[in-house]
Write a protein that holds these residues in place. Structure first.
Motif, PDB file in Angstrom:
ATOM      1  N   SER A  99       0.829  -1.219   0.000  1.00 35.11           N
ATOM      2  CA  SER A  99       0.000   0.000   0.000  1.00 35.11           C
ATOM      3  C   SER A  99       0.860   1.264   0.000  1.00 35.11           C
ATOM      4  N   ARG A 100       2.022   1.193   0.665  1.00 35.32           N
ATOM      5  CA  ARG A 100       2.895   2.381   0.717  1.00 35.32           C
ATOM      6  C   ARG A 100       3.375   2.737  -0.681  1.00 35.32           C
ATOM      7  N   ILE A 101       3.690   1.715  -1.462  1.00 34.05           N
ATOM      8  CA  ILE A 101       4.190   1.932  -2.822  1.00 34.05           C
ATOM      9  C   ILE A 101       3.032   2.332  -3.747  1.00 34.05           C
ATOM     10  N   ALA A 102       1.890   1.627  -3.590  1.00 32.20           N
ATOM     11  CA  ALA A 102       0.757   1.867  -4.505  1.00 32.20           C
ATOM     12  C   ALA A 102       0.125   3.238  -4.274  1.00 32.20           C
ATOM     13  N   GLY A 103       0.447   3.886  -3.172  1.00 31.13           N
ATOM     14  CA  GLY A 103      -0.102   5.216  -2.894  1.00 31.13           C
ATOM     15  C   GLY A 103       0.658   6.337  -3.575  1.00 31.13           C
ATOM     16  N   GLN A 104       1.740   6.014  -4.285  1.00 33.20           N
ATOM     17  CA  GLN A 104       2.598   7.073  -4.850  1.00 33.20           C
ATOM     18  C   GLN A 104       2.269   7.364  -6.312  1.00 33.20           C
ATOM     19  N   ALA A 105       2.131   8.657  -6.625  1.00 33.56           N
ATOM     20  CA  ALA A 105       1.735   9.062  -7.981  1.00 33.56           C
ATOM     21  C   ALA A 105       2.747   8.602  -9.037  1.00 33.56           C
ATOM     22  N   GLY A 106       4.053   8.675  -8.704  1.00 32.95           N
ATOM     23  CA  GLY A 106       5.092   8.365  -9.701  1.00 32.95           C
ATOM     24  C   GLY A 106       5.002   6.934 -10.188  1.00 32.95           C
ATOM     25  N   VAL A 107       4.946   6.014  -9.263  1.00 34.79           N
ATOM     26  CA  VAL A 107       4.896   4.598  -9.645  1.00 34.79           C
ATOM     27  C   VAL A 107       3.554   4.290 -10.324  1.00 34.79           C
ATOM     28  N   ARG A 108       2.495   4.937  -9.887  1.00 36.62           N
ATOM     29  CA  ARG A 108       1.175   4.705 -10.516  1.00 36.62           C
ATOM     30  C   ARG A 108       1.212   5.118 -11.984  1.00 36.62           C
ATOM     31  N   LYS A 109       1.898   6.219 -12.269  1.00 45.31           N
ATOM     32  CA  LYS A 109       1.963   6.698 -13.655  1.00 45.31           C
ATOM     33  C   LYS A 109       2.684   5.660 -14.520  1.00 45.31           C
ATOM     34  N   VAL A 125      -9.054  -8.676 -19.801  1.00 44.61           N
ATOM     35  CA  VAL A 125      -9.799  -8.581 -18.550  1.00 44.61           C
ATOM     36  C   VAL A 125      -8.754  -8.124 -17.543  1.00 44.61           C
ATOM     37  N   MET A 126      -8.939  -6.913 -16.998  1.00 46.78           N
ATOM     38  CA  MET A 126      -7.912  -6.341 -16.124  1.00 46.78           C
ATOM     39  C   MET A 126      -8.508  -6.146 -14.749  1.00 46.78           C
ATOM     40  N   ASP A 127      -7.823  -6.613 -13.714  1.00 43.69           N
ATOM     41  CA  ASP A 127      -8.373  -6.384 -12.377  1.00 43.69           C
ATOM     42  C   ASP A 127      -7.445  -5.520 -11.543  1.00 43.69           C
ATOM     43  N   GLY A 128      -8.055  -4.758 -10.615  1.00 39.94           N
ATOM     44  CA  GLY A 128      -7.269  -3.855  -9.780  1.00 39.94           C
ATOM     45  C   GLY A 128      -8.152  -3.021  -8.887  1.00 39.94           C
ATOM     46  N   ARG A 129      -7.753  -1.755  -8.713  1.00 41.02           N
ATOM     47  CA  ARG A 129      -8.519  -0.837  -7.863  1.00 41.02           C
ATOM     48  C   ARG A 129      -9.017   0.378  -8.643  1.00 41.02           C
ATOM     49  N   GLU A 181      -8.725   0.537   3.953  1.00 37.85           N
ATOM     50  CA  GLU A 181      -8.805   1.935   4.370  1.00 37.85           C
ATOM     51  C   GLU A 181      -7.764   2.764   3.624  1.00 37.85           C
ATOM     52  N   LYS A 182      -6.541   2.208   3.538  1.00 36.29           N
ATOM     53  CA  LYS A 182      -5.466   2.925   2.822  1.00 36.29           C
ATOM     54  C   LYS A 182      -5.816   3.058   1.343  1.00 36.29           C
ATOM     55  N   ASP A 183      -6.299   1.968   0.740  1.00 39.58           N
ATOM     56  CA  ASP A 183      -6.616   2.002  -0.699  1.00 39.58           C
ATOM     57  C   ASP A 183      -7.761   2.984  -0.982  1.00 39.58           C
ATOM     58  N   ARG A 184      -8.720   3.057  -0.062  1.00 38.59           N
ATOM     59  CA  ARG A 184      -9.891   3.926  -0.282  1.00 38.59           C
ATOM     60  C   ARG A 184      -9.598   5.394  -0.040  1.00 38.59           C
ATOM     61  N   ASN A 185      -8.696   5.653   0.912  1.00 38.24           N
ATOM     62  CA  ASN A 185      -8.497   7.052   1.326  1.00 38.24           C
ATOM     63  C   ASN A 185      -7.244   7.694   0.776  1.00 38.24           C
ATOM     64  N   ARG A 186      -6.524   6.980  -0.084  1.00 36.64           N
ATOM     65  CA  ARG A 186      -5.283   7.573  -0.578  1.00 36.64           C
ATOM     66  C   ARG A 186      -5.608   8.698  -1.565  1.00 36.64           C
ATOM     67  N   GLU A 187      -4.616   9.572  -1.736  1.00 37.29           N
ATOM     68  CA  GLU A 187      -4.826  10.760  -2.571  1.00 37.29           C
ATOM     69  C   GLU A 187      -4.906  10.379  -4.060  1.00 37.29           C
TER      70      GLU A 187
END
Ligand code: DC
Length: 226
Positions: A99-109, A125-129, A181-187
């Motif tokens: 979650s710490r890594i997935a919350g970062q804009a750079g890696v998400r891009k 068929v792609m799964d994720g958040r 909670e982290k996945d739902r509330n991250r920026e």
């Protein structure tokens, strides 16, 4: 059907990967497990002793990683710079840090670009958040899978026990709650359903029932029925 794009989002343990893999096989589409991609980058960050909070270093690492998903025997195999990490990315250690890594804009891009490139190659068929909201906002079919926290914890428990990990079910429930909670509330790209997603609550449903309802949605979309 061969160019169909199907987005399946939802919280941990809702059954996304099992269902997405089955739907892809039934329709002859490629299954893309985007959670595995975040896990792979988390694994490499830990492996290289990099600080998971150092955003610049994590996104550089993501950009410089040769990350591949291939069809394996029991599902998708994950490769980082030519090394097979299918099992290594599922350890409790990676799970607790992802979650710490997935919350970062750079890696998400970096990973979002990669996921879109995969979808351009053919039907997926792609799964994720964030597939229906960010990665493939024009997906033909969008599904948001949920299940009660009790059922999700029980499924994760069974899966971990099967793979030989000892885990306390109550602790697992707490971890899932925290990760949700982290996945739902991250920026950046928080977990939420797309406005046009079909919600499917899998509590008490068999895998087969969920797969059939998504197949029905896909087929009716193709025949212009919905
Ligand atoms: O589905 P999973 O448990 O393997 O996903 C691992 C983590 O990656 C999860 O905590 C949320 C994150 N993730 C994400 O932020 N965006 C995605 N598209 C997929 C997963």
């Amino acid at each position: 059907m061969s160019r169909l794009s199907v987005a399946i989002d939802g919280p941990a343990g809702a059954g996304k990967s099992t269902v997405a893999r089955r739907v892809a096989a039934e329709l002859g589409l490629t299954y893309v497990d985007t959670g595995a991609m975040y896990r792979a980058i988390t694994w490499k960050t830990l492996q290289e002793n990099k600080d998971p909070e150092d955003e610049a270093s994590v996104s550089r690492l993501a950009r410089d990683t040769d990350l591949r998903l291939t069809a394996g025997k029991g599902g998708v195999d994950v490769w980082v710079d030519g090394e097979k990490v299918t099992e290594a990315i599922r350890t409790p250690e990676v799970t607790s840090q992802v979650s710490r890594i997935a919350g970062q804009a750079g890696v998400r891009k970096v990973l979002t670009d990669k996921q879109r490139a995969m979808a351009r190659q053919g039907g997926v068929v792609m799964d994720g958040r964030d597939i229906g909201t960010q990665v493939l906002p024009n997906a033909d079919v969008k599904v948001f899978l949920t299940a009660s926290i009790e059922e999700r914890a029980q499924r994760r428990h069974l899966e971990l026990v099967r793979r030989g990990f000892e885990v306390n079910p109550e602790q697992l429930k707490e971890e899932i709650r925290n990760r949700d909670e982290k996945d739902r509330n991250r920026e950046h790209s928080p977990l939420r359903p797309a406005e046009d997603a079909v919600h499917v609550d899998t509590t008490g449903l068999s895998i087969e029932e969920v797969v059939q309802s998504i197949l029905h949605l896909c087929r009716s979309r193709v025949s212009g029925g919905e």
